[in-house]
Design a protein around this motif. Structure first.
Motif, short mmCIF file in Angstrom:
data_model
loop_
_atom_site.label_atom_id
_atom_site.label_comp_id
_atom_site.label_asym_id
_atom_site.label_seq_id
_atom_site.Cartn_x
_atom_site.Cartn_y
_atom_site.Cartn_z
N GLN A 63 68.26 73.79 50.90
CA GLN A 63 67.54 74.77 50.56
C GLN A 63 66.10 74.48 50.17
N GLY A 64 65.63 73.09 49.96
CA GLY A 64 64.23 72.82 49.44
C GLY A 64 64.39 71.50 48.96
N GLY A 65 63.09 71.11 48.30
CA GLY A 65 63.05 69.76 47.57
C GLY A 65 61.88 69.55 47.89
N THR A 66 61.19 68.62 47.04
CA THR A 66 60.01 67.86 47.27
C THR A 66 59.90 66.84 48.38
N LEU A 70 63.06 64.66 49.58
CA LEU A 70 63.34 64.32 50.91
C LEU A 70 63.36 62.90 51.61
N CYS A 71 62.17 62.39 51.40
CA CYS A 71 62.00 61.17 51.75
C CYS A 71 63.04 60.12 51.45
N ARG A 72 63.22 59.94 49.99
CA ARG A 72 64.40 59.07 49.61
C ARG A 72 65.62 59.39 50.07
N LEU A 73 65.92 60.84 50.33
CA LEU A 73 67.27 61.20 50.85
C LEU A 73 67.51 60.73 52.11
N HIS A 74 66.37 60.41 53.13
CA HIS A 74 66.33 60.40 54.49
C HIS A 74 66.77 58.61 54.54
N ALA A 75 66.09 57.91 53.46
CA ALA A 75 66.31 56.31 53.55
C ALA A 75 67.84 56.26 53.07
#
Length: 395
Positions: A63-66, A70-75
């Motif tokens: 739904q969104g996010g900084t 998003l970068c941290r979640l990808h990792a």
């Protein structure tokens, strides 16, 4: 170069779907038949459930996010995927040296049909965690050649799960529902193979359960079974433009948003529904979309429908689907036999992970992974991007 038929190759398939239940990891052995088509043997399968916090992070990211979030979640997702692959390899009694590659779907954050798609889950992290070559980013190449980038499971449905003599529909019920209609096995991947997203799988049902009962999902449909269906709400939501669109087509959480679910709850409540009734109605709506889409867009009447995905574990939903197909008789259409994928092949929870392992195998052997008649692509393409294992770890 295609591997010799007698030489088995092991791959690990990883799948994280729209239901956000967790990560499926399957260790699969592939060989080629004498006619050159692949055959697969499932060696081991594990399901790594997401924690409440992990699920919350993934849901919020859709739904969104900084950029930082998003970068941290990808990792982080890359680490979780790698851990699931390692667990599956241990369960199968194999090591990184035995595995040709890990094929990871990752997690879709956004899918915009006709333009772009975005799956996260750092392939480099998976490679470092497992010690294996990784193939990922399967959807982008199909979209680059004019396809929807979805569905991609049809290649497995055609090559691995077709009926010997009759037309068969394979209906997945994850967060989103999707169908593949395949001719008898001897027909191969001809232009009659079609696949598309039928609409919601468990996304609305789960959203309602979370909102009204504070539980992640309605286990076995126990709550839904105590409610009643509001047919007027089902009919009203079937009027959404998506269901009239011609295939190939795809959808996702970008349509079935929290706001969509709130609107569904509100319309049920305004009609007098109790919380249990809302879940019952959501299940009936999911079943209705499936039967509706078959009647509209599948001229071939399948002899059977094999249900897979998390929704196939919901006994109430399965009953709703059977009832919805029974109404086909009123339209002069044959009524297919509704069966569980588990009863014909193996644990349905492993199906999509096996399918992506197959796409990885096709990548390694230089063969297309998309079915253009299903995705709308202009041409078949080898799918996926390869992240090699460190040279010091395999020779």
């Amino acid at each position: 170069m295609t591997a010799p038929a007698e030489q088995a190759q092991l791959l690990v398939g990883l799948m994280s779907g729209t239901s956000l239940d967790g990560i499926s990891a399957a260790v699969v052995s592939f060989t080629d038949r004498a006619n050159g088509t692949p055959q697969a043997s499932l060696l081991h399968f594990v399901q790594r459930d997401y924690t409440a916090l992990e699920r919350e992070r993934l849901s919020a990211a859709m739904q969104g996010g900084t950029a930082r979030e998003l970068c941290r979640l990808h990792a982080d997702l890359g680490e979780w995927l790698g851990a699931a692959a390692c667990e599956a390899m241990r369960g199968a009694g194999v090591t990184a040296a035995d595995v040709r590659a890990v094929a990871s779907h990752g997690q879709t954050l956004w899918h915009e049909a006709g333009h772009s798609t975005w799956q996260i889950g750092d392939a480099a992290r998976i490679a470092e965690r497992t010690g294996c070559t990784v193939i990922a980013d399967f959807r982008a190449r199909d979209m680059a050649v004019g396809g929807q980038g979805a569905p991609l499971v049809p290649m497995a449905d055609v090559l691995l799960f077709a009926h010997d003599q009759s037309w068969r529909a394979l209906q997945n019920i994850g967060g989103i529902g999707n169908v593949t209609i395949v001719p008898p096995a001897a027909s191969g991947t001809d232009a009659r193979v079609r696949a598309f997203d039928t609409g919601p799988g468990v996304v609305i049902m789960n959203g309602v359960t979370q909102r009204l009962f504070g539980a992640p999902y309605d286990r076995d449909g126990a709550i839904a079974a105590t409610g009643r269906v509001y047919d007027g709400v089902v009919e009203a939501f079937l009027a959404h433009p998506y269901y009239a669109e011609l295939p190939p087509k795809s959808t996702g959480r970008e349509l079935y948003t929290p706001a969509f679910i709130e609107t569904f709850i509100a319309q049920c409540t305004d009609a007098g529904a109790s919380p249990a009734d809302v879940i019952s109605t959501a299940a009936a709506f999911t079943a209705a979309t499936i039967a509706d889409q078959y009647a509209r867009f599948l001229p071939e009447a399948p002899q059977d429908v094999l249900l897979s995905g998390g929704g196939s574990r919901n006994a109430y939903l399965v009953r709703c689907i059977t009832d919805a197909f029974a109404r086909h008789a009123q339209q002069g259409r044959p009524v297919p036999q509704v069966r569980l994928f588990d009863d014909v092949f193996f644990d349905a929870e492993a199906k999509e992970a096996v399918a992506f392992a197959l796409l990885g195998y096709l990548h390694l052997t230089g063969r297309p992974g998309n079915v253009p008649s299903a995705t709308g692509a202009r041409a078949p393409r080898v799918l996926g991007a390869l992240t090699p294992v460190a040279l010091s770890e395999k020779s």
